[in-house]
Design an enzyme around this catalytic site. Sequence first.
Site: not given
Length: 362
Positions: A118, A195, A232
């Site tokens: 990430e 994300k 994540c």
Amino acid sequence: MSGELRSVEQVLEKYIPEEERREVWRLLYGRELRSLELPGCAVESASQKGFELKGYVFDAAAEQLRRPRVIRVGLIQNKIQLPTSSPVAEQVNAIHKRIAEIVEVAAMCDVNIVCFQEAWTMPFAFCTRERLPWTEFAESAENGITTKFCQEIAKKYNMVIVSPILERDELHGETLWNTAVVISNTGAVLGKSRKNHIPRIGDFNESTYYMEGNTGHTVFQTAFGRIAVNICYGRHHPLNWLMYSLNGAEIIFNPSATVGELSESLWPIEARNAAIANHCFTCAINRVGTEHFDNEFTSGDGKKAHHDFGHFYGSSYVAAPDGSRTPGLSRVCDGLLISELDLNLCRQTNDKWNFKVGPSSK
Ligand SMILES: NC(=O)NCCC(=O)O
């Protein structure tokens, strides 16, 4: 013990006698995976350049009507290369250079799809809540320097690249996003996945910079299988994995940045459980090292002001739909984990267990 533990696997290997070790390994990691034979030049180069190189094979049963669909994925975990106080362009260049070295070794090992960690081009500076210089690391997903860099190596090595960056959407009010850019093996930008769950926990002050993504649960058809990216914090949300999988993902990448105290007991479970529950492969990647920031910061949690997040523990791994998984890369150093996957295992496991409700389980 002084310093960080290198890896759980190293401890198991050191202290468990061989006859019990295999059984303990099977109970903890599922069926024992074959090691992938890696070319001597790759092993030598990894050792010269100072990163760990590991390879494993996930077989599937032979079928009568389908050929095996064997591909190789590469997961890269790495430290930042320069102090966080260095000029932004120098920091980015140094990380590009490091990743180019590691991808070169991935290419020697015939990797088809590689995924980076990430926000791989920068320190994980979101803990600071400062704007400059950190927002200067943001780039266009379509034509920023990092995407151009990835396009070159994708073409050079005929490799799909998943490149998670801090995105600046120049066409829409300069908005920042936490985005994975997917680049095809021909060098074309296939698309991007933003994300969709943003942490507001401990020093993970990411909501100061960007909001929940608006790209839905996109799945990318690549030359080497259908892939998705669950960035994540998204791994804590079972429905997130489910959506990617219902949309057809055979491999879901989870590029991450997370630290020991907060999440290490969750780490080996979440992506592995997602592979089992969704009959797909999952690839969990975490950065390594401790990143120091010159200005102290706090996060409104009563802790004293400090200069770092704590230790990013690496431990990247791949899990399969049958619950087996690779050992993790180390907790302390850069590494490349290569896994050979027979994607036929996804349907085979789906037919056997049928956990999902959806078109693919009919
Ligand atoms: N980068 C990020 O979302 N980290 C949050 C911590 C975690 O999910 O373990």
